[in-house]
Write a protein that holds these residues in place. Structure first.
Motif, short mmCIF file in Angstrom:
data_model
loop_
_atom_site.label_atom_id
_atom_site.label_comp_id
_atom_site.label_asym_id
_atom_site.label_seq_id
_atom_site.Cartn_x
_atom_site.Cartn_y
_atom_site.Cartn_z
N GLU A 61 0.94 -1.02 -0.26
CA GLU A 61 0.13 0.03 0.04
C GLU A 61 0.76 1.53 -0.31
O GLU A 61 1.69 1.84 0.86
CB GLU A 61 -0.82 -0.32 1.87
CG GLU A 61 -2.00 0.50 1.32
CD GLU A 61 -3.25 0.47 2.35
OE1 GLU A 61 -3.42 1.93 2.75
OE2 GLU A 61 -3.72 -0.39 2.78
N GLY A 109 0.43 5.15 -0.74
CA GLY A 109 -0.13 6.55 -1.42
C GLY A 109 -1.81 5.60 -1.29
O GLY A 109 -2.18 5.41 -0.57
N ASN A 110 -2.93 6.80 -2.58
CA ASN A 110 -3.59 5.70 -2.97
C ASN A 110 -3.49 4.29 -3.86
O ASN A 110 -4.62 3.75 -4.00
CB ASN A 110 -4.54 6.72 -3.32
CG ASN A 110 -4.27 6.97 -4.84
OD1 ASN A 110 -2.52 6.42 -4.95
ND2 ASN A 110 -4.87 8.25 -5.71
N ARG A 111 -2.81 4.05 -3.69
CA ARG A 111 -2.16 2.66 -4.65
C ARG A 111 -2.08 1.28 -4.02
O ARG A 111 -1.69 1.00 -2.46
CB ARG A 111 -0.78 2.65 -5.33
CG ARG A 111 -0.76 1.63 -6.25
CD ARG A 111 -1.01 1.75 -7.57
NE ARG A 111 -0.45 0.82 -8.70
CZ ARG A 111 -0.99 -0.61 -8.88
NH1 ARG A 111 -1.80 -0.94 -8.34
NH2 ARG A 111 -0.11 -1.05 -9.73
N ARG A 112 -3.02 0.11 -3.84
CA ARG A 112 -2.48 -0.57 -3.03
C ARG A 112 -3.26 -1.66 -4.41
O ARG A 112 -3.71 -2.46 -5.78
CB ARG A 112 -3.95 -1.16 -2.73
CG ARG A 112 -4.26 -0.18 -1.59
CD ARG A 112 -5.95 -0.32 -0.41
NE ARG A 112 -5.88 0.34 0.75
CZ ARG A 112 -7.11 0.98 0.89
NH1 ARG A 112 -8.29 0.66 -0.14
NH2 ARG A 112 -7.13 1.82 1.46
#
Length: 188
Positions: A16, A18-21
């Protein structure tokens, strides 16, 4: 039900940033593609492959792919001054470097040895090449084999290359898994 679905979600997510998973299955698939592309580009086992990437999520996927290909990863910081990058790259004797659009131009401007530049996004666009072709190289590394090379600032001000060995990283990961976490969740 909220607790059980939340706990299951934690184990599905591996990275995970930032906003990236990235789910474990995505990490596994994308790193297989990178490993396959590294092999298809002619890299031999234990070749030094640089990483000049900005996104930490991309760095992790690339590291796993490099290791699956049986090679050595060499993390490079795109924020380093030109001279420092040149010294690190020349010292590492890279056979290839995984770059992205934002770092490719800066590496092209360096006065460095020649090596293959593998563009991260282009590597992943060739997902059809995997088709069961990539087997994880479980026996590729012996305990004393180098699996990564990194640079310290050195006491003299000149960068010093430090080799990371398989047994050292394995020992570290085992310590993380056996630590006494308060909530009984794995540390890795």
């Amino acid at each position: 039900q909220g607790v059980s679905s939340a706990a299951s979600d934690v184990y599905k997510r591996q990275i995970e940033y930032g906003n990236r998973r990235i789910l474990y299955s995505e990490l596994d698939f994308q790193s297989d593609i990178i490993a396959c592309q590294i092999r298809k580009s002619g890299m031999k086992e234990h070749s030094n492959i640089g990483l000049l990437l900005n996104g930490r999520d991309k760095i992790i996927v690339a590291i796993v792919g490099i290791l699956k290909a049986g090679c050595v990863f060499v993390p490079l910081d795109p924020a380093f001054p030109k001279r420092r990058l040149e010294e690190n790259i020349n010292t590492a004797e890279l056979t290839a470097c995984i770059v992205e659009a934002s770092t490719k131009e800066s590496i092209d401007a360096l006065n460095i040895q020649q090596f293959k530049k593998l563009e991260y996004d282009m590597l992943l666009k060739n997902e059809n090449i995997v088709n069961g072709e990539v087997a994880i190289m479980e026996e590729a590394y012996q305990p004393d084999d180098m699996i990564y090379l990194y640079f310290t600032s050195g006491t003299t001000g000149a960068a010093k290359a430090v080799a990371g060995r398989n047994k050292g990283l394995t020992h570290y990961v085992c310590l993380l898994y056996t630590s006494d976490a308060a909530d009984d969740t794995p540390c890795v």
